[in-house]
Design a protein around this motif. Sequence first.
Motif, PDB file in Angstrom:
ATOM      1  N   ALA A 107      -1.488   4.522 -12.256  1.00 57.81           N
ATOM      2  CA  ALA A 107      -1.861   5.352 -11.090  1.00 57.81           C
ATOM      3  C   ALA A 107      -3.086   4.785 -10.361  1.00 57.81           C
ATOM      4  CB  ALA A 107      -2.081   6.792 -11.517  1.00 57.81           C
ATOM      5  N   PRO A 108      -4.170   4.417 -11.072  1.00 61.30           N
ATOM      6  CA  PRO A 108      -5.294   3.806 -10.349  1.00 61.30           C
ATOM      7  C   PRO A 108      -4.906   2.477  -9.668  1.00 61.30           C
ATOM      8  CG  PRO A 108      -6.029   4.581 -12.487  1.00 61.30           C
ATOM      9  CD  PRO A 108      -4.528   4.682 -12.469  1.00 61.30           C
ATOM     10  N   GLY A 109      -3.976   1.758 -10.277  1.00 68.29           N
ATOM     11  CA  GLY A 109      -3.505   0.508  -9.670  1.00 68.29           C
ATOM     12  C   GLY A 109      -2.754   0.744  -8.375  1.00 68.29           C
ATOM     13  N   VAL A 110      -1.962   1.790  -8.342  1.00 66.21           N
ATOM     14  CA  VAL A 110      -1.238   2.138  -7.112  1.00 66.21           C
ATOM     15  C   VAL A 110      -2.230   2.525  -6.015  1.00 66.21           C
ATOM     16  CG1 VAL A 110       0.385   3.780  -6.076  1.00 66.21           C
ATOM     17  CG2 VAL A 110       0.884   2.777  -8.312  1.00 66.21           C
ATOM     18  N   ILE A 111      -3.281   3.247  -6.394  1.00 64.57           N
ATOM     19  CA  ILE A 111      -4.327   3.587  -5.419  1.00 64.57           C
ATOM     20  C   ILE A 111      -4.965   2.314  -4.883  1.00 64.57           C
ATOM     21  CG2 ILE A 111      -6.596   4.685  -5.133  1.00 64.57           C
ATOM     22  CD1 ILE A 111      -5.596   6.777  -7.227  1.00 64.57           C
ATOM     23  N   SER A 112      -5.225   1.357  -5.752  1.00 69.07           N
ATOM     24  CA  SER A 112      -5.798   0.081  -5.311  1.00 69.07           C
ATOM     25  C   SER A 112      -4.872  -0.633  -4.328  1.00 69.07           C
ATOM     26  CB  SER A 112      -6.072  -0.828  -6.505  1.00 69.07           C
ATOM     27  OG  SER A 112      -7.072  -0.281  -7.318  1.00 69.07           O
ATOM     28  N   LEU A 113      -3.585  -0.643  -4.622  1.00 71.25           N
ATOM     29  CA  LEU A 113      -2.636  -1.279  -3.705  1.00 71.25           C
ATOM     30  C   LEU A 113      -2.629  -0.582  -2.345  1.00 71.25           C
ATOM     31  CD1 LEU A 113       0.428  -2.012  -6.022  1.00 71.25           C
ATOM     32  CD2 LEU A 113      -1.110  -3.675  -4.962  1.00 71.25           C
ATOM     33  N   LEU A 114      -2.659   0.734  -2.359  1.00 72.16           N
ATOM     34  CA  LEU A 114      -2.720   1.483  -1.097  1.00 72.16           C
ATOM     35  C   LEU A 114      -3.992   1.158  -0.322  1.00 72.16           C
ATOM     36  CD1 LEU A 114      -1.349   4.963  -2.210  1.00 72.16           C
ATOM     37  CD2 LEU A 114      -0.229   3.310  -0.686  1.00 72.16           C
ATOM     38  N   MET A 115      -5.080   1.000  -1.056  1.00 69.85           N
ATOM     39  CA  MET A 115      -6.350   0.663  -0.400  1.00 69.85           C
ATOM     40  C   MET A 115      -6.283  -0.728   0.237  1.00 69.85           C
ATOM     41  SD  MET A 115      -8.085   3.343  -0.531  1.00 69.85           S
ATOM     42  CE  MET A 115      -9.649   2.733   0.059  1.00 69.85           C
ATOM     43  N   PHE A 116      -5.586  -1.668  -0.405  1.00 67.50           N
ATOM     44  CA  PHE A 116      -5.397  -2.989   0.203  1.00 67.50           C
ATOM     45  C   PHE A 116      -4.637  -2.853   1.518  1.00 67.50           C
ATOM     46  CE2 PHE A 116      -5.426  -5.017  -4.269  1.00 67.50           C
ATOM     47  CZ  PHE A 116      -6.783  -5.217  -4.220  1.00 67.50           C
ATOM     48  N   LEU A 117      -3.603  -2.015   1.519  1.00 62.47           N
ATOM     49  CA  LEU A 117      -2.828  -1.798   2.743  1.00 62.47           C
ATOM     50  C   LEU A 117      -3.689  -1.172   3.836  1.00 62.47           C
ATOM     51  CD1 LEU A 117       0.567  -0.540   1.268  1.00 62.47           C
ATOM     52  CD2 LEU A 117       0.086  -2.771   2.307  1.00 62.47           C
ATOM     53  N   PHE A 118      -4.469  -0.165   3.474  1.00 61.41           N
ATOM     54  CA  PHE A 118      -5.362   0.459   4.453  1.00 61.41           C
ATOM     55  C   PHE A 118      -6.392  -0.543   4.970  1.00 61.41           C
ATOM     56  CE2 PHE A 118      -4.171   4.760   2.806  1.00 61.41           C
ATOM     57  CZ  PHE A 118      -3.788   5.289   4.033  1.00 61.41           C
ATOM     58  N   PHE A 119      -6.892  -1.400   4.085  1.00 64.18           N
ATOM     59  CA  PHE A 119      -7.869  -2.406   4.484  1.00 64.18           C
ATOM     60  C   PHE A 119      -7.291  -3.307   5.572  1.00 64.18           C
ATOM     61  CE2 PHE A 119      -9.724  -6.718   3.652  1.00 64.18           C
ATOM     62  CZ  PHE A 119     -10.991  -6.457   4.132  1.00 64.18           C
ATOM     63  N   GLY A 120      -6.090  -3.791   5.357  1.00 64.79           N
ATOM     64  CA  GLY A 120      -5.462  -4.662   6.344  1.00 64.79           C
ATOM     65  C   GLY A 120      -5.103  -3.937   7.633  1.00 64.79           C
ATOM     66  N   ALA A 121      -4.746  -2.673   7.525  1.00 70.36           N
ATOM     67  CA  ALA A 121      -4.288  -1.911   8.688  1.00 70.36           C
ATOM     68  C   ALA A 121      -5.408  -1.214   9.453  1.00 70.36           C
ATOM     69  CB  ALA A 121      -3.266  -0.870   8.235  1.00 70.36           C
ATOM     70  N   MET A 122      -6.569  -1.054   8.856  1.00 68.13           N
ATOM     71  CA  MET A 122      -7.613  -0.216   9.454  1.00 68.13           C
ATOM     72  C   MET A 122      -8.047  -0.640  10.859  1.00 68.13           C
ATOM     73  SD  MET A 122      -9.041   2.634   8.986  1.00 68.13           S
ATOM     74  CE  MET A 122      -8.776   2.970   7.255  1.00 68.13           C
ATOM     75  N   PRO A 123      -8.205  -1.920  11.163  1.00 60.14           N
ATOM     76  CA  PRO A 123      -8.574  -2.255  12.545  1.00 60.14           C
ATOM     77  C   PRO A 123      -7.554  -1.740  13.564  1.00 60.14           C
ATOM     78  CG  PRO A 123      -8.982  -4.129  11.121  1.00 60.14           C
ATOM     79  CD  PRO A 123      -8.227  -3.118  10.295  1.00 60.14           C
ATOM     80  N   THR A 124      -6.291  -1.785  13.217  1.00 58.44           N
ATOM     81  CA  THR A 124      -5.258  -1.257  14.109  1.00 58.44           C
ATOM     82  C   THR A 124      -5.275   0.258  14.111  1.00 58.44           C
ATOM     83  OG1 THR A 124      -3.892  -3.212  13.731  1.00 58.44           O
ATOM     84  CG2 THR A 124      -2.783  -1.255  14.599  1.00 58.44           C
ATOM     85  N   LEU A 125      -5.445   0.864  12.941  1.00 58.97           N
ATOM     86  CA  LEU A 125      -5.444   2.327  12.855  1.00 58.97           C
ATOM     87  C   LEU A 125      -6.589   2.948  13.655  1.00 58.97           C
ATOM     88  CD1 LEU A 125      -4.547   2.833   9.086  1.00 58.97           C
ATOM     89  CD2 LEU A 125      -3.053   3.124  11.065  1.00 58.97           C
ATOM     90  N   VAL A 126      -7.785   2.365  13.571  1.00 61.44           N
ATOM     91  CA  VAL A 126      -8.903   2.959  14.324  1.00 61.44           C
ATOM     92  C   VAL A 126      -8.703   2.775  15.820  1.00 61.44           C
ATOM     93  CG1 VAL A 126     -10.567   2.764  12.434  1.00 61.44           C
ATOM     94  CG2 VAL A 126     -10.457   0.949  14.155  1.00 61.44           C
ATOM     95  N   THR A 127      -8.049   1.705  16.215  1.00 67.56           N
ATOM     96  CA  THR A 127      -7.771   1.492  17.633  1.00 67.56           C
ATOM     97  C   THR A 127      -6.723   2.484  18.121  1.00 67.56           C
ATOM     98  OG1 THR A 127      -8.298  -0.845  17.421  1.00 67.56           O
ATOM     99  CG2 THR A 127      -7.030  -0.209  19.339  1.00 67.56           C
ATOM    100  N   LEU A 128      -5.677   2.689  17.334  1.00 65.33           N
ATOM    101  CA  LEU A 128      -4.645   3.658  17.714  1.00 65.33           C
ATOM    102  C   LEU A 128      -5.217   5.060  17.767  1.00 65.33           C
ATOM    103  CD1 LEU A 128      -1.572   2.368  15.671  1.00 65.33           C
ATOM    104  CD2 LEU A 128      -1.984   2.144  18.125  1.00 65.33           C
ATOM    105  N   GLY A 129      -6.094   5.376  16.815  1.00 69.87           N
ATOM    106  CA  GLY A 129      -6.720   6.693  16.786  1.00 69.87           C
ATOM    107  C   GLY A 129      -7.574   6.956  18.008  1.00 69.87           C
ATOM    108  N   ARG A 130      -8.172   5.914  18.539  1.00 70.56           N
ATOM    109  CA  ARG A 130      -9.022   6.071  19.724  1.00 70.56           C
ATOM    110  C   ARG A 130      -8.196   6.234  20.990  1.00 70.56           C
ATOM    111  NH1 ARG A 130     -14.142   2.250  19.550  1.00 70.56           N
ATOM    112  NH2 ARG A 130     -15.412   4.053  19.159  1.00 70.56           N
ATOM    113  N   ARG A 131      -6.988   5.678  20.997  1.00 68.48           N
ATOM    114  CA  ARG A 131      -6.150   5.777  22.190  1.00 68.48           C
ATOM    115  C   ARG A 131      -5.288   7.023  22.186  1.00 68.48           C
ATOM    116  NH1 ARG A 131      -3.322   0.069  22.674  1.00 68.48           N
ATOM    117  NH2 ARG A 131      -3.271   0.365  20.455  1.00 68.48           N
TER     118      ARG A 131
END
Length: 147
Positions: A107-131
């Motif tokens: 379970a902690p490993g799955v959280i880590s994998l999700l965090m890697f995905l969020f890390f890669g996606a965050m620049p796009t996510l914050v931009t989409l959130g602003r628009r």
Amino acid sequence: MRALKAGVIYFLLVFAVGWILGPIRELWAVPHFGRMAATLSEAVIMLIAMMVAARWVIRRFEVPQTLSDTLSIGLIAIGLLFPAEIAGVVWVRGLSLREYLASFVTAPGVISLLMFLFFGAMPTLVTLGRRGCGGQPTLSQQSQVKN
């Protein structure tokens, strides 16, 4: 070139936060609260760090808020993170690559994998959130344009 600089700095900022939080999680939080609670607590702090860092580098380096540019920032950062993560796990924590990869089925490993995905996606996510949804300006952005 702006996206490259922003991606490298985004990686360095978030990696530095993780480098500080990792020992705190392992040496203090895990013994006191258990691995799952410690991992979730660190994940919340890391998500905040990712959001702040992503917004800052996009503004600081005046990166166009296009999908290709923001995805580039995330891909550059994740491309730097994977070798750094593996080096840290092997040399600092003393785990083999096989042990590290096996940790992702917990379970902690799955959280880590999700965090890697969020890390890669965050620049796009914050931009989409602003628009706003569908790439449309938010109400506050529309009112700023009118003023």
